[in-house]
Design a protein around this motif. Structure first.
Motif: not given
Length: 168
Positions: A137-154
Motif C-alpha cells: 500500500l502507498n501512503e494513502k492506503g491504496q493498493v500498488i502491488y499484490s501477489e497471491q502466491v500460486s503454490e502455497t509452499v513457495d
C-alpha cells in the motif's frame, strides 16, 4: 473464488486480492500485547502486508525473516506479517529469531481480515487459514502491488514487492 495449490493440489480462497489502485479494506487485527491494530493506525506510511498460513512453517518463517531483513532499509514503511497464529506464538518466534523490524499481527479473533482481503482458504487441509500473499500500500492506503502466491509452499516475490515500494 481464487484457486492456488498446496504441493500441487488445488485449494481455494474466498476470492481475489484487492485490485491495484483500489483503497485497501480497513481491518482490525490483534497485536502481540493483545491490543488491537487497524489499517488507519498506519496512515501516512507505506505498508507491506505479508500474509501467510502459519509462522510455524518453513516458508512462512522465511518470509518473516526476509521482510525483517529488508525492512531495515526502508523509510516510512511498515511491514505487517499477518496470520491466524496466536499472538503468543508470533511473539515466541520473533524472540527466538531476533525479529524486530516487522510487526506480527493475528487474525485469530474474528477472521475479518481474511474475509475482507479474500485470502481465507475455503477448503483443503489449510481451510480457515490465510493464503500466502503480499499486498503493498502507498501512503494513502491504496493498493500498488499484490501477489497471491500460486503454490502455497513457495515464497513470495520479494523483489517485485520492494520495487513497488520504491516506485510509490
Amino acid at each position: 473464488m481464487a484457486t492456488v495449490t498446496l504441493k500441487g493440489n488445488e485449494i481455494n480462497t474466498l476470492g481475489n486480492l484487492p485490485e491495484n489502485g483500489s483503497q485497501a479494506p480497513e481491518f482490525k487485527l490483534t497485536k502481540n500485547d493483545l491490543s488491537q491494530a487497524s489499517l488507519s493506525d498506519y496512515a501516512g506510511q507505506k505498508v507491506v502486508l505479508n500474509i501467510f498460513p502459519s509462522i510455524d512453517t518453513g516458508t512462512c518463517a522465511q518470509s518473516v525473516r526476509q521482510f525483517n531483513q529488508e525492512a531495515a532499509e526502508l523509510d516510512n514503511t511498515k511491514i505487517l506479517c499477518i496470520s491466524k497464529d496466536l499472538p503468543f506464538a508470533q511473539t515466541r518466534f520473533c524472540g527466538a529469531e531476533g525479529i524486530d523490524k516487522v510487526e506480527t499481527l493475528s487474525d485469530f479473533r474474528d477472521g475479518n481480515f481474511g474475509k475482507s482481503y479474500n485470502v481465507e482458504f475455503t477448503d483443503g487441509p489449510l481451510q480457515g487459514l490465510l493464503s500466502r500473499s503480499v499486498v503493498v500500500l502507498n501512503e494513502k492506503g491504496q493498493v500498488i502491488y499484490s501477489e497471491q502466491v500460486s503454490e502455497t509452499v513457495d515464497e513470495p516475490n520479494y523483489k517485485a514487492a520492494l520495487e513497488a515500494l520504491m516506485d510509490a
